[in-house]
Structures are given as C-alpha cells and as structure tokens.
Scaffold this motif. Structure first.
Motif, short mmCIF file in Angstrom:
data_model
loop_
_atom_site.label_atom_id
_atom_site.label_comp_id
_atom_site.label_asym_id
_atom_site.label_seq_id
_atom_site.Cartn_x
_atom_site.Cartn_y
_atom_site.Cartn_z
N VAL A 47 -17.60 -19.45 -45.61
CA VAL A 47 -17.26 -20.75 -46.09
C VAL A 47 -16.09 -21.14 -45.33
N LEU A 48 -15.77 -22.22 -44.61
CA LEU A 48 -14.64 -22.84 -44.00
C LEU A 48 -13.97 -23.56 -44.91
N GLU A 49 -14.77 -24.54 -45.85
CA GLU A 49 -14.08 -25.37 -46.56
C GLU A 49 -15.20 -25.93 -48.01
N LYS A 50 -14.56 -26.23 -49.11
CA LYS A 50 -15.40 -26.91 -50.11
C LYS A 50 -15.02 -28.14 -50.24
N VAL A 51 -15.80 -29.28 -50.19
CA VAL A 51 -15.60 -30.61 -50.26
C VAL A 51 -16.24 -31.37 -51.31
N ARG A 52 -16.30 -32.52 -51.71
CA ARG A 52 -16.92 -33.55 -52.65
C ARG A 52 -17.61 -34.53 -51.93
N ILE A 53 -18.74 -34.80 -51.95
CA ILE A 53 -19.56 -35.79 -51.36
C ILE A 53 -20.40 -36.59 -52.46
N ASP A 54 -20.06 -37.82 -52.66
CA ASP A 54 -20.51 -38.64 -53.72
C ASP A 54 -20.67 -38.02 -55.01
N ASP A 55 -19.58 -37.34 -55.41
CA ASP A 55 -19.18 -36.62 -56.59
C ASP A 55 -20.03 -35.26 -56.87
N LYS A 56 -20.73 -34.69 -55.64
CA LYS A 56 -21.49 -33.52 -55.56
C LYS A 56 -20.78 -32.51 -54.93
N SER A 57 -21.22 -31.33 -55.24
CA SER A 57 -20.34 -30.15 -54.54
C SER A 57 -20.82 -30.07 -53.17
N ALA A 58 -20.28 -29.72 -52.03
CA ALA A 58 -20.46 -29.56 -50.61
C ALA A 58 -19.70 -28.38 -49.91
N ILE A 59 -20.21 -27.75 -48.97
CA ILE A 59 -19.53 -26.90 -48.06
C ILE A 59 -19.69 -26.99 -46.71
N VAL A 60 -18.52 -26.56 -45.98
CA VAL A 60 -18.90 -26.42 -44.44
C VAL A 60 -18.56 -25.04 -44.23
N LEU A 61 -19.70 -24.50 -43.36
CA LEU A 61 -19.77 -23.03 -42.90
C LEU A 61 -19.37 -22.91 -41.44
N ASP A 62 -19.25 -21.67 -41.16
CA ASP A 62 -18.63 -21.31 -39.54
C ASP A 62 -19.85 -21.36 -38.83
N ASN A 63 -20.95 -21.08 -39.50
CA ASN A 63 -22.06 -21.24 -38.70
C ASN A 63 -23.33 -21.45 -39.72
#
Length: 405
Positions: free
Chosen positions: A19-35
C-alpha cells in the motif's frame, strides 16, 4: 508510477502489493499500490473487478500515472503493508476475448472495405465499433465475419511489446496514437498491428467465435454491434433454444421458420383488416341502436344520456363519434365507469348543432372533481368521484341549452 502487472502477464489472477497511500474517492475508500494486475477503465475497455484482502474492488481508476483501486469498504492495512489482490478472472478473460476480437474486426473492415474504426466500446453484454463508412450490405458483413473467424481458426499469435515513438512511425500502424514516449503495440502475426493499452489473449484461437449481431447507419459512420467467445456461445444457445421451441410448437423444420412466419404475418394482416371491418359494422349497429333509444326533446333534438359500465373509455369515445356522425340532431351525454381510469364523462353533439360541449363539460366536471375540455362539439373530462357521474349527467341534461357557441 504503479507497476502494471497486466502488461507483463494478462493471465495473472493473484498478486501481492504494498500500500502506497489510502485516499477517498466520492466518499469511498480507495488505495494506491506499488504494483497491480487490476486494469483501469481506458481505451474503451472497462476496469477489472475482484478483491483486495477479501474486500470487493468496485472500480479501478487511472489518475495520471497512478492506478487507484476503489473499495466497497476500508481495509485495516496501512501504508507500507502488504496486501493480496485477486481479480475476477471470468470478467478479465471475457474482456480479453472481446478486445482481441475487436482488433481482428477492425483490421478486417480496413482490409476489405477500407473503413477505419473511429471508436470502440466494450459493454457488459454487447460490444460496438464505429467505422467510417456511409453504407454497408449484408454481403459485406458476411465477408467481414468470414475473414475474422478464419483468423481465429488460424490460431495466430498475439504479441504485445513497447516501442519508442520514432520506431512506431515505421510500423504502419492502423492508427498512430498522439502520446509521446513509449507506445504499447499489439500485433496479430501477419494480419494486424496497432497501438493499444488493453489486455489481450495470447493467440487468436482463444477469442472464439466472432459474431456481428447488427449494424446501423449513423451519418457518415456505421455502428457495428458484435460479441466474441463465451458471449457468442451464450447468444447462440438461447437463440437456438428459441428457434427449436417455436419450430416444435409449429411442427415445422427450423429451416422453414422464416417462410412460415412470413405467411403468418400475412394472415394476421388479413385478419386485422377483417376485424376492423367487423368492428366498424358493430359500432355502426350500436350507434344506430343508441340513436333509436334516444329521447326526443321539444326542439327535435335526440338526446342520448347513458352511463357505460362494460366498455372502456376509448370504445365509448369511438361509439359517440360514430353516433354524432350518423345523425345531424344528436346530443350525447355519456359517463364511463372505468376501473383503470376512474370516472370519465364525455359530451358531444352533431356538428350541425350550436351547443358548446366544451363549456358544458367544464361545469359538469365539477361534480366528479374532474378536469377536461375539448372542441365545442366534442369534449371529455376525468375525475375521482365515480359515484357522482349520474349527477354530472343530470346537470348537463338540464342545462345544455344554456351553453351555446
């Protein structure tokens, strides 16, 4: 930038990532991964679905060079933690079949008809391409299908690789993309070569049957609807079942179905014509009966005052119209108790008479808490209080002479 594992191996179903970062998209949980091997929506191809740590992935978005995985709910893991991701393989392979099939179809249209593909959409049930052509025949469609499926049967290899922009200029691509830098190439050996970011099969044989379902003109373009692989099998199955069931019910061969349906349509056309003739005669009979049963007032006006309970509004409307057309001295004050449409009243008079049914019905309509209107010789109103229809008709009978054009 995320490492895009689906570029290296589109058949990869499970992977590990950090997990590189955790964010919110339209009030929903979202994550960015290294691959990731989750494909984001792009190039006409929808995103992959699946799971990250058993939590459903409901969307995958490409944000510049990041791939963002939108989750149904948050996961416990934080930045730096390792997760396990699993894609929905059925969906992925379906998209690979459809997208690879689209490349073959687009190349076939270009080779046989010199028609470029200008857009592609991979839908949940049907795919489509728009080709630059103002007209096409069934014969041309058949030739396109034959060429496309011959390429499938040859089981040609589909190779995917990256080239620099200057090298791409030399490859005779179907369409050169606008972006700079490295360009991803999808090449069907000895048949087609083009730039593409989607996921594809390793060989054309994996695509399965390519079937064009329909086509329609859209100005200078033609939209082609098609399906490939398992979708084609599913489509063939239900259509074959339908034809078989109809053929069995009609006790005919499958091959005779078209001819029999044409004959049945002609017979239905004749039957409808006869039915209209019988209905016309019946209406005329009923209209004359109403006229004969009408009450003659002192001015020689024949008045039909009746509540209809067994007919729908449209039937009464046609019957009233027929009545005032048959006689020049008729006034009709009709009520209709329609279970579906509620209380209705309809007032009409022969065109030779000078009464204003439109003004009359607006006053009488108050009894049924209704609203309506129409022409001076033909007006209607609908309301809530069916129990007051008779009172509305009584008012109209008593006062119609006060309402003149």
């Amino acid at each position: 930038m995320n490492k895009r594992l689906y570029y290296e191996d589109p058949y990869l179903k499970e992977f590990k990532g950090k997990v590189l970062e955790k964010v919110r998209i339209d009030d929903k949980s979202a994550i960015v991964l290294d691959n990731t091997c989750f494909y984001p929506t792009s190039g006409g191809q929808p995103n992959d679905l699946g799971y990250i740590q058993s939590v459903p992935v409901i969307d995958v978005i490409e944000d510049k060079e990041k791939i963002v995985h939108v989750l149904k709910e948050d996961i416990e893991e934080k930045s730096g933690d390792t997760i396990i991701g699993k894609i929905d393989w059925e969906r992925r392979f379906d998209h690979m079949q459809q997208h690879s099939g689209q490349h073959i179809l687009s190349a076939a249209f270009e080779k046989l008809l010199d028609a470029d593909t200008v857009s592609f959409n991979l839908g949940n049930e049907i795919c489509s391409i728009d080709i630059m052509k103002d007209n096409i025949t069934s014969g041309e469609i058949k030739k396109i299908e034959e060429l496309a499926n011959n390429i499938v049967l040859k089981n040609l290899s589909i190779e995917v690789y990256f080239v620099e922009r200057e090298d791409a200029d030399k490859l005779n691509l179907r369409k050169l993309p606008p972006e700079k830098g490295k360009i991803r190439i999808v090449e069907i050996k000895d048949f087609d070569i083009c730039a593409c970011c989607g996921t594809h099969c390793f060989t054309t044989g994996e695509i399965g049957l390519i079937k064009i379902l329909k086509w329609e003109n859209r100005g200078a373009k033609i939209r082609i609807n098609f399906i490939c692989g398992k979708r084609s099998l599913k489509d063939y199955f239900w259509k074959n079942e339908l034809i078989r069931n109809i053929s069995n019910k009609l006790t005919i061969k499958d091959s005779e179905l078209g001819e029999v349906i044409e004959r049945m349509l002609e017979e239905r056309k004749d039957a409808r014509k006869k039915l209209r003739e019988y209905k016309e005669k019946l209406q005329e009979y009923e209209a004359n009966k109403l006229i004969n049963e009408s009450v003659l007032n002192d001015d020689g006006i024949k008045i039909i005052n009746k509540i209809f309970k067994q007919k729908c509004f449209q039937e009464v409307r046609e019957l009233v119209q027929k009545s005032i057309n048959l006689d020049d001295s008729i006034i009709v004050l009709a009520g209709i108790e329609d279970k579906k449409e509620g209380a209705k009243i309809l007032f009409a008079c022969s065109k030779a008479l000078k009464y204003d049914m439109n003004k009359l019905i607006k006053e009488a309509g108050k009894f049924i808490e209704g609203r309506g209107g129409g022409a001076p010789n033909f007006a209607q109103a609908g309301g809530k209080k069916a129990e007051e229809i008779q009172e509305a008709l009584d008012f109209a009978l008593k006062h119609f002479q006060e309402y003149l054009k």
